[in-house]
Motif scaffolding. Structure first.
Motif, short mmCIF file in Angstrom:
data_model
loop_
_atom_site.label_atom_id
_atom_site.label_comp_id
_atom_site.label_asym_id
_atom_site.label_seq_id
_atom_site.Cartn_x
_atom_site.Cartn_y
_atom_site.Cartn_z
N PRO A 1 0.80 -1.23 0.00
CA PRO A 1 0.00 0.00 0.00
C PRO A 1 0.83 1.28 0.00
O PRO A 1 0.29 2.35 -0.21
CB PRO A 1 -0.82 -0.12 1.29
CG PRO A 1 0.02 -0.97 2.18
CD PRO A 1 0.71 -1.95 1.28
N ALA A 2 2.14 1.19 0.26
CA ALA A 2 3.00 2.37 0.29
C ALA A 2 4.09 2.25 -0.77
O ALA A 2 5.25 2.58 -0.54
CB ALA A 2 3.61 2.54 1.67
N ALA A 3 3.72 1.80 -1.96
CA ALA A 3 4.70 1.55 -3.01
C ALA A 3 5.24 2.83 -3.63
O ALA A 3 6.37 2.85 -4.14
CB ALA A 3 4.08 0.67 -4.09
N PHE A 4 4.48 3.92 -3.59
CA PHE A 4 4.87 5.15 -4.30
C PHE A 4 4.78 6.35 -3.37
O PHE A 4 3.92 6.41 -2.49
CB PHE A 4 3.97 5.38 -5.53
CG PHE A 4 3.89 4.20 -6.45
CD1 PHE A 4 4.87 3.98 -7.41
CD2 PHE A 4 2.85 3.30 -6.34
CE1 PHE A 4 4.79 2.88 -8.26
CE2 PHE A 4 2.76 2.20 -7.19
CZ PHE A 4 3.74 1.98 -8.15
N GLU A 5 5.69 7.29 -3.62
CA GLU A 5 5.65 8.54 -2.87
C GLU A 5 4.59 9.46 -3.46
O GLU A 5 4.22 9.34 -4.62
CB GLU A 5 7.02 9.24 -2.92
CG GLU A 5 8.14 8.46 -2.27
CD GLU A 5 8.00 8.36 -0.75
OE1 GLU A 5 7.39 9.29 -0.17
OE2 GLU A 5 8.45 7.36 -0.16
N ALA A 6 4.07 10.36 -2.64
CA ALA A 6 3.08 11.30 -3.12
C ALA A 6 3.65 12.13 -4.27
O ALA A 6 4.79 12.59 -4.21
CB ALA A 6 2.64 12.21 -1.99
N GLY A 7 2.88 12.30 -5.33
CA GLY A 7 3.32 13.04 -6.51
C GLY A 7 3.87 12.17 -7.61
O GLY A 7 4.02 12.62 -8.75
N ALA A 8 4.20 10.90 -7.29
CA ALA A 8 4.73 9.99 -8.30
C ALA A 8 3.58 9.44 -9.14
O ALA A 8 2.41 9.57 -8.81
CB ALA A 8 5.50 8.86 -7.63
N THR A 9 3.95 8.82 -10.26
CA THR A 9 2.98 8.21 -11.17
C THR A 9 3.18 6.70 -11.18
O THR A 9 4.29 6.23 -11.44
CB THR A 9 3.10 8.76 -12.59
OG1 THR A 9 2.85 10.18 -12.57
CG2 THR A 9 2.10 8.10 -13.53
N ALA A 10 2.13 5.98 -10.91
CA ALA A 10 2.20 4.51 -10.85
C ALA A 10 1.62 3.94 -12.14
O ALA A 10 0.57 4.38 -12.62
CB ALA A 10 1.42 3.99 -9.65
N ASP A 11 2.35 2.97 -12.73
CA ASP A 11 1.88 2.28 -13.94
C ASP A 11 1.07 1.07 -13.53
O ASP A 11 1.59 0.13 -12.93
CB ASP A 11 3.07 1.87 -14.80
CG ASP A 11 3.81 3.07 -15.38
OD1 ASP A 11 3.14 4.05 -15.75
OD2 ASP A 11 5.06 3.03 -15.44
N LEU A 12 -0.21 1.07 -13.88
CA LEU A 12 -1.09 -0.04 -13.59
C LEU A 12 -1.27 -0.89 -14.84
O LEU A 12 -0.70 -0.59 -15.90
CB LEU A 12 -2.45 0.47 -13.08
CG LEU A 12 -2.39 1.53 -11.95
CD1 LEU A 12 -3.79 1.90 -11.50
CD2 LEU A 12 -1.56 1.02 -10.80
N LYS A 13 -2.07 -1.92 -14.76
CA LYS A 13 -2.27 -2.80 -15.91
C LYS A 13 -3.10 -2.09 -16.98
O LYS A 13 -3.83 -1.13 -16.70
CB LYS A 13 -2.93 -4.09 -15.47
CG LYS A 13 -4.31 -3.92 -14.86
CD LYS A 13 -4.88 -5.27 -14.46
CE LYS A 13 -6.27 -5.11 -13.86
NZ LYS A 13 -6.85 -6.42 -13.46
N ASP A 14 -2.98 -2.58 -18.20
CA ASP A 14 -3.72 -2.05 -19.36
C ASP A 14 -3.37 -0.59 -19.63
O ASP A 14 -4.24 0.21 -20.03
CB ASP A 14 -5.23 -2.20 -19.17
CG ASP A 14 -5.66 -3.65 -19.03
OD1 ASP A 14 -5.00 -4.51 -19.64
OD2 ASP A 14 -6.64 -3.91 -18.30
N ASP A 15 -2.11 -0.23 -19.38
CA ASP A 15 -1.61 1.13 -19.65
C ASP A 15 -2.31 2.22 -18.83
O ASP A 15 -2.30 3.39 -19.22
CB ASP A 15 -1.72 1.47 -21.15
CG ASP A 15 -0.86 0.56 -22.00
OD1 ASP A 15 0.23 0.18 -21.52
OD2 ASP A 15 -1.26 0.23 -23.14
N VAL A 16 -2.91 1.84 -17.74
CA VAL A 16 -3.55 2.82 -16.86
C VAL A 16 -2.49 3.41 -15.93
O VAL A 16 -1.63 2.69 -15.41
CB VAL A 16 -4.69 2.18 -16.04
CG1 VAL A 16 -5.28 3.19 -15.05
CG2 VAL A 16 -5.77 1.64 -16.96
N LYS A 17 -2.54 4.73 -15.76
CA LYS A 17 -1.59 5.39 -14.88
C LYS A 17 -2.34 6.09 -13.75
O LYS A 17 -3.43 6.63 -13.94
CB LYS A 17 -0.75 6.42 -15.67
CG LYS A 17 0.10 5.79 -16.77
CD LYS A 17 0.94 6.84 -17.46
CE LYS A 17 1.77 6.22 -18.59
NZ LYS A 17 2.72 5.23 -18.08
N LEU A 18 -1.75 6.06 -12.54
CA LEU A 18 -2.34 6.65 -11.36
C LEU A 18 -1.35 7.61 -10.72
O LEU A 18 -0.19 7.25 -10.47
CB LEU A 18 -2.73 5.56 -10.34
CG LEU A 18 -3.13 6.05 -8.95
CD1 LEU A 18 -4.40 6.91 -9.00
CD2 LEU A 18 -3.32 4.86 -8.00
#
Length: 382
Positions: free
Chosen positions: A100-117
């Motif tokens: 649940p804490a994989a990314f720092e605030a402000g970063a962009t996470a690559d999810l499946k099906d080219d979805v970005k968060l």
């Protein structure tokens, strides 16, 4: 300094002991009140004594479903804020309970099906995809955030606006008021007879009453219910009625009431009774014109205890009155609001304060008689 102005160590000890007891009783009440106005997530995250400090919470937010997406230059976007109008500072986030804490605030996470968060420190998030989102359930966002103190009346609104809460409040009053008055009336007559009317077996009856004080309610509840149902069936009286619960509370309250009132009435000056008899007054006249007016402290003392017990009762009410929506008392309704597994336990503290409003009014109205009533019979009048 005069010698008489110096307080003895015993006086200081008494004052400090009283102060300690006041604090000991006040702290839980203060904690209950503070918890009742805190946000439900903060109740879970930290204790009430940290209510004024910033707390760190691990939370889950579910983004809106696909029907909330918008298209921006060929990219489909779902956006919002994980705090939903509140305030806080996100430190880390993730899209899986495994990390649940994989990314720092402000970063962009690559999810499946080219979805970005992307989740910003202020809680703003943005989900982007080159093709349209599908499905009726939104993306889960796990985040860790520093949340400032948050106070709300939502817990009180949830209780006061619940369906049936007004009817349950009336039901509790319908149970508690007669169940307080009836035992007092019966016990007052019995106490006067045991104190001032000599008859065979008086001491034995008093000993039996004292013995009944130690009988547990739970042990006598089922036999009493069977006896009441049997008598009710014989006379054609329904089993689940207010009459049944009034009689039950009267039976459970009479031993203490008779014992308390008898001690007080027995301590009244004998000269008053003898003078009244010389003037031709009957026992009924003495009881109504002399004994009752002089027994207000003891009557009020018992009324406080009896009302508190009947108002907060759940077990006797469920057994003798039932659990239907039209018969459920306030305590039973609040138990139902918590859910079968206590899922809405955050309203428990607000419920506690709502239920004590009426008992507090009764206590403050009668409290000046309480001490005198509790000391009934300890000092014999002359």
């Amino acid at each position: 300094m005069h010698k008489g102005s110096v307080r003895s160590p015993l006086t200081w000890f008494v004052h400090l002991s009283v102060l300690f007891l006041v604090i000991l009783w006040t702290l839980p009440t203060a904690g209950l009140f503070i918890s009742a106005i805190r946000d439900k997530d903060q109740i879970v995250a930290s204790g009430w004594w940290t209510a004024l400090s910033t707390s760190t919470q691990n939370a889950i937010y579910r983004a809106p479903a696909a029907d909330k997406q918008v298209e921006e230059n060929g990219t489909f976007v779902i956006s919002g804020n994980v705090f939903e109008g509140g305030k806080g500072t996100v430190s880390t986030f993730g899209n899986s309970s495994q990390d649940p804490a994989a990314f720092e605030a402000g970063a962009t996470a690559d999810l499946k099906d080219d979805v970005k968060l992307t989740v910003e420190a202020n809680g703003d998030f943005r989900l982007t995809s080159p093709k349209a989102f599908e499905g009726t359930r939104g993306q889960r966002i796990f985040y860790t955030a520093a949340i400032p103190p948050r106070f709300t009346l939502e817990n009180y609104r949830n209780v006061l606006m619940a369906e049936g809460i007004g009817q349950s409040f009336i039901n509790s009053l319908t149970v508690a008021i007669p169940a307080t008055i009836i035992p007092i009336l019966v016990a007052a007559f019995a106490a006067y007879a045991l104190a001032w009317m000599p008859f065979p077996g008086r001491s034995l009856i008093l000993a039996v009453i004292v013995g009944l004080l130690v009988v547990p309610l739970q042990m006598s509840l089922i036999p009493l219910l069977k006896m009441y149902n049997g008598i009710g069936a014989f006379f054609g009286v329904p089993s689940k009625t207010y009459l049944g619960i009034w009689l039950a509370h009267m039976g459970f309250g009479l031993p203490l009431a008779i014992y308390l009132l008898r001690n007080y009435i027995a301590g009244l000056p004998r000269e008053i009774m003898e003078s009244a008899r010389v003037d031709g007054a009957s026992d009924f006249t003495i009881f109504t014109k002399i004994v009752l007016p002089l027994s207000y402290p003891a009557l009020a003392s018992f009324a406080i205890f009896q009302f508190l017990w009947t108002w907060n009762d759940l077990l006797v009410a469920m057994v003798f009155l039932g659990t239907g929506n039209d018969e459920l008392v306030l305590t039973g309704r609040l138990v139902n609001l918590l859910g079968s597994r206590g899922g809405k336990w955050e309203i428990l503290t607000a419920s506690a304060f709502i239920t004590i409003i009426v008992p507090l009014l009764v206590f403050f109205a009668l409290q000046r008689y309480l001490v005198r009533g509790l000391l009934a019979g300890s000092v014999k009048g002359g």
